[in-house]
Design a protein around this motif. Structure first.
Motif, PDB file in Angstrom:
ATOM      1  N   TRP A 103       0.794  -1.222   0.000  1.00  0.00           N
ATOM      2  CA  TRP A 103       0.000   0.000   0.000  1.00  0.00           C
ATOM      3  C   TRP A 103       0.826   1.271   0.000  1.00  0.00           C
ATOM      4  CZ3 TRP A 103      -5.361   0.195   2.665  1.00  0.00           C
ATOM      5  CH2 TRP A 103      -6.191  -0.758   2.060  1.00  0.00           C
ATOM      6  N   GLY A 104       2.119   1.154   0.226  1.00  0.00           N
ATOM      7  CA  GLY A 104       2.979   2.312   0.037  1.00  0.00           C
ATOM      8  C   GLY A 104       2.972   2.784  -1.404  1.00  0.00           C
ATOM      9  N   GLY A 105       2.512   1.905  -2.315  1.00  0.00           N
ATOM     10  CA  GLY A 105       2.439   2.274  -3.720  1.00  0.00           C
ATOM     11  C   GLY A 105       1.438   3.365  -4.008  1.00  0.00           C
ATOM     12  N   ILE A 106       0.397   3.497  -3.177  1.00  0.00           N
ATOM     13  CA  ILE A 106      -0.618   4.530  -3.431  1.00  0.00           C
ATOM     14  C   ILE A 106      -0.009   5.925  -3.262  1.00  0.00           C
ATOM     15  CG2 ILE A 106      -2.847   5.478  -2.738  1.00  0.00           C
ATOM     16  CD1 ILE A 106      -3.646   2.691  -1.804  1.00  0.00           C
ATOM     17  N   ALA A 107       0.623   6.169  -2.121  1.00  0.00           N
ATOM     18  CA  ALA A 107       1.249   7.472  -1.896  1.00  0.00           C
ATOM     19  C   ALA A 107       2.396   7.697  -2.874  1.00  0.00           C
ATOM     20  CB  ALA A 107       1.751   7.569  -0.459  1.00  0.00           C
ATOM     21  N   THR A 108       3.114   6.622  -3.216  1.00  0.00           N
ATOM     22  CA  THR A 108       4.240   6.752  -4.146  1.00  0.00           C
ATOM     23  C   THR A 108       3.758   7.182  -5.528  1.00  0.00           C
ATOM     24  OG1 THR A 108       5.550   5.119  -2.958  1.00  0.00           O
ATOM     25  CG2 THR A 108       6.126   5.507  -5.262  1.00  0.00           C
ATOM     26  N   LEU A 109       2.717   6.543  -6.040  1.00  0.00           N
ATOM     27  CA  LEU A 109       2.194   6.929  -7.356  1.00  0.00           C
ATOM     28  C   LEU A 109       1.634   8.351  -7.331  1.00  0.00           C
ATOM     29  CD1 LEU A 109       0.467   3.585  -8.407  1.00  0.00           C
ATOM     30  CD2 LEU A 109       2.599   4.535  -9.303  1.00  0.00           C
ATOM     31  N   GLN A 110       1.012   8.727  -6.220  1.00  0.00           N
ATOM     32  CA  GLN A 110       0.544  10.110  -6.102  1.00  0.00           C
ATOM     33  C   GLN A 110       1.708  11.085  -6.164  1.00  0.00           C
ATOM     34  OE1 GLN A 110      -2.218  11.260  -3.129  1.00  0.00           O
ATOM     35  NE2 GLN A 110      -3.530   9.481  -3.350  1.00  0.00           N
ATOM     36  N   ALA A 111       2.778  10.767  -5.449  1.00  0.00           N
ATOM     37  CA  ALA A 111       3.950  11.643  -5.456  1.00  0.00           C
ATOM     38  C   ALA A 111       4.570  11.727  -6.849  1.00  0.00           C
ATOM     39  CB  ALA A 111       4.981  11.134  -4.442  1.00  0.00           C
ATOM     40  N   LEU A 112       4.681  10.596  -7.535  1.00  0.00           N
ATOM     41  CA  LEU A 112       5.293  10.580  -8.863  1.00  0.00           C
ATOM     42  C   LEU A 112       4.448  11.337  -9.878  1.00  0.00           C
ATOM     43  CD1 LEU A 112       6.523   6.869  -9.023  1.00  0.00           C
ATOM     44  CD2 LEU A 112       7.887   8.922  -8.515  1.00  0.00           C
ATOM     45  N   ALA A 113       3.139  11.360  -9.681  1.00  0.00           N
ATOM     46  CA  ALA A 113       2.266  12.092 -10.596  1.00  0.00           C
ATOM     47  C   ALA A 113       2.522  13.595 -10.550  1.00  0.00           C
ATOM     48  CB  ALA A 113       0.808  11.799 -10.275  1.00  0.00           C
ATOM     49  N   ARG A 114       3.156  14.058  -9.497  1.00  0.00           N
ATOM     50  CA  ARG A 114       3.501  15.483  -9.394  1.00  0.00           C
ATOM     51  C   ARG A 114       4.813  15.800 -10.114  1.00  0.00           C
ATOM     52  NH1 ARG A 114       2.344  16.429  -2.949  1.00  0.00           N
ATOM     53  NH2 ARG A 114       0.477  15.083  -2.814  1.00  0.00           N
ATOM     54  N   LYS A 115       5.400  14.788 -10.747  1.00  0.00           N
ATOM     55  CA  LYS A 115       6.604  14.933 -11.567  1.00  0.00           C
ATOM     56  C   LYS A 115       7.788  15.535 -10.802  1.00  0.00           C
ATOM     57  CE  LYS A 115       3.932  15.448 -15.842  1.00  0.00           C
ATOM     58  NZ  LYS A 115       2.591  15.291 -15.254  1.00  0.00           N
ATOM     59  N   PRO A 116       8.184  14.924  -9.682  1.00  0.00           N
ATOM     60  CA  PRO A 116       9.362  15.438  -8.970  1.00  0.00           C
ATOM     61  C   PRO A 116      10.597  15.369  -9.865  1.00  0.00           C
ATOM     62  CG  PRO A 116       8.766  13.242  -8.176  1.00  0.00           C
ATOM     63  CD  PRO A 116       7.653  13.690  -9.068  1.00  0.00           C
ATOM     64  N   ALA A 117      11.311  16.479  -9.972  1.00  0.00           N
ATOM     65  CA  ALA A 117      12.411  16.576 -10.934  1.00  0.00           C
ATOM     66  C   ALA A 117      13.556  15.619 -10.632  1.00  0.00           C
ATOM     67  CB  ALA A 117      12.936  18.015 -10.962  1.00  0.00           C
ATOM     68  N   ARG A 118      13.768  15.285  -9.367  1.00  0.00           N
ATOM     69  CA  ARG A 118      14.908  14.451  -9.001  1.00  0.00           C
ATOM     70  C   ARG A 118      14.723  12.978  -9.378  1.00  0.00           C
ATOM     71  NH1 ARG A 118      18.806  16.585  -6.025  1.00  0.00           N
ATOM     72  NH2 ARG A 118      18.448  18.518  -4.862  1.00  0.00           N
ATOM     73  N   ILE A 119      13.490  12.489  -9.319  1.00  0.00           N
ATOM     74  CA  ILE A 119      13.260  11.051  -9.444  1.00  0.00           C
ATOM     75  C   ILE A 119      13.344  10.619 -10.904  1.00  0.00           C
ATOM     76  CG2 ILE A 119      11.639   9.163  -9.057  1.00  0.00           C
ATOM     77  CD1 ILE A 119      12.909  10.284  -6.539  1.00  0.00           C
ATOM     78  N   GLN A 120      14.206   9.616 -11.159  1.00  0.00           N
ATOM     79  CA  GLN A 120      14.438   9.132 -12.512  1.00  0.00           C
ATOM     80  C   GLN A 120      13.716   7.816 -12.813  1.00  0.00           C
ATOM     81  OE1 GLN A 120      18.709   8.890 -13.021  1.00  0.00           O
ATOM     82  NE2 GLN A 120      19.030  10.854 -12.004  1.00  0.00           N
ATOM     83  N   ARG A 121      13.565   6.963 -11.788  1.00  0.00           N
ATOM     84  CA  ARG A 121      12.916   5.663 -11.963  1.00  0.00           C
ATOM     85  C   ARG A 121      12.229   5.285 -10.656  1.00  0.00           C
ATOM     86  NH1 ARG A 121      15.049   1.570 -15.976  1.00  0.00           N
ATOM     87  NH2 ARG A 121      15.863   2.880 -17.643  1.00  0.00           N
ATOM     88  N   ALA A 122      11.290   4.328 -10.744  1.00  0.00           N
ATOM     89  CA  ALA A 122      10.629   3.860  -9.535  1.00  0.00           C
ATOM     90  C   ALA A 122      10.269   2.389  -9.689  1.00  0.00           C
ATOM     91  CB  ALA A 122       9.375   4.682  -9.249  1.00  0.00           C
ATOM     92  N   VAL A 123      10.278   1.685  -8.552  1.00  0.00           N
ATOM     93  CA  VAL A 123       9.872   0.287  -8.488  1.00  0.00           C
ATOM     94  C   VAL A 123       8.677   0.192  -7.549  1.00  0.00           C
ATOM     95  CG1 VAL A 123      10.556  -2.058  -7.876  1.00  0.00           C
ATOM     96  CG2 VAL A 123      12.244  -0.494  -8.868  1.00  0.00           C
ATOM     97  N   ILE A 124       7.617  -0.479  -7.998  1.00  0.00           N
ATOM     98  CA  ILE A 124       6.391  -0.625  -7.214  1.00  0.00           C
ATOM     99  C   ILE A 124       6.192  -2.113  -6.949  1.00  0.00           C
ATOM    100  CG2 ILE A 124       3.957  -0.022  -7.049  1.00  0.00           C
ATOM    101  CD1 ILE A 124       5.742   2.420  -7.505  1.00  0.00           C
ATOM    102  N   ASN A 125       6.437  -2.558  -5.743  1.00  0.00           N
ATOM    103  CA  ASN A 125       6.335  -3.975  -5.386  1.00  0.00           C
ATOM    104  C   ASN A 125       4.968  -4.314  -4.795  1.00  0.00           C
ATOM    105  OD1 ASN A 125       8.956  -4.526  -6.161  1.00  0.00           O
ATOM    106  ND2 ASN A 125       9.805  -4.489  -4.102  1.00  0.00           N
TER     107      ASN A 125
END
Length: 291
Positions: A103-125
């Motif tokens: 369930w950490g994936g829910i907040a993670t996908l929300q955060a990534l949808a805001r297009k943080p400039a630093r983040i290059q890749r993500a893994v959702i387990n």
């Protein structure tokens, strides 16, 4: 391998306990996002194969683990606020990669949808965009025992469902951890569950299409709660995504047995590391798991 620990102030509203595992030769930093009712300790197996390659950041949300004593717990934390906290930590530690569990994936996908400039890749387990029948049964039973604050049965429900493929040692640890939580932790989880049930799991779909970076979704072959086939539905919404299935593994992937640990490690490093670095480093890590 010793962590540098600190408690950070987030926007003057929350205090968050963090662990930073520094790798002197690492060029990138990865931050790990817990599942429900979990703490930094749940990533012990994952850190073992990430740390030689990356600086690794772990954290406890304000209501959990070693953060909870630093916060007042006067109201529930929303997934949007959890995404806010994640993005603050990404900036503080200059993170390049996010890895979430369950369930950490829910907040993670929300955060990534805001297009943080630093983040290059993500893994959702261990995540899927829908609430299937197995997950619905698990959540419905979970709501009942959390409403009653029935500690023994909360632990029993977890181990009989998403934790069914864990080794007995980890099941005992899970049960001890779950039964020791504070009332407000159960209430917080109940709050999240009710929101997911109302949305029927659709809460991540409405912003998944905004994510532009490459994503890797990893699910266990035996996980009937967040199945590999359900996870693949995200191809309809996420532009750049890959999928890996861990053979003979359930929801907890690298915690369940050595072969699953090695498969999960190989899947993550294949996605995150340059090929030449993987081929040089992989052979000397074969000993890393002790269960």
């Amino acid at each position: 391998m010793k962590a540098e620990t600190t408690v950070l102030d987030i926007q003057g509203q929350h205090r968050v306990y963090t662990e930073f595992y520094r790798a002197d030769s690492a060029e990138q930093t990865i931050i790990l996002v817990n599942g429900s009712l979990s703490t930094t300790a749940s990533f012990a197996q994952t850190v073992r194969y990430l740390h030689p390659h990356f600086n690794v950041v772990l954290f406890d949300l304000p209501y959990a683990g070693q953060s909870r004593k630093h916060n007042r717990h006067e109201r529930f934390l929303t997934r949007e606020e959890e995404a806010d906290i994640l993005l603050e930590l990404v900036e503080h530690f200059a993170c390049d990669i996010v890895l979430s569990f369950s369930w950490g994936g829910i907040a993670t996908l929300q955060a990534l949808a805001r297009k943080p400039a630093r983040i290059q890749r993500a893994v959702i387990n261990s995540f899927s965009p829908i609430v299937n029948q197995a997950m619905l049964g698990y959540l419905s039973r979970g709501v009942e025992v959390m409403d009653a604050c029935d500690r023994e049965n909360i632990g029993a429900v977890l181990n009989a469902t998403i934790g069914k493929h864990l080794p007995s040692l980890f099941k005992r640890y899970n049960h001890r951890h779950i039964t020791s939580l504070e009332d407000y932790e159960y209430a917080q989880m109940n709050f999240h569950v009710q929101n997911v049930l109302k949305m029927e799991g659709r809460s991540c779909i409405r912003f998944a299409g905004e994510i532009e970076i490459p994503l890797l979704f990893v699910n266990g072959e035996w996980d009937e709660y967040t199945t590999p086939s359900d996870a693949r539905m995200l191809t309809q919404y996420v532009r750049h995504c890959e999928f890996r299935t861990i053979a003979q593994a359930g929801h907890f992937l690298d915690m369940e047995h050595k072969a699953a640990w090695m498969q999960t490690r190989d899947a993550l490093l294949a996605f995150l590391l340059p090929h030449e670095l993987r081929s040089q480093e992989a052979p000397q890590e074969r000993h890393a798991l002790a269960v």
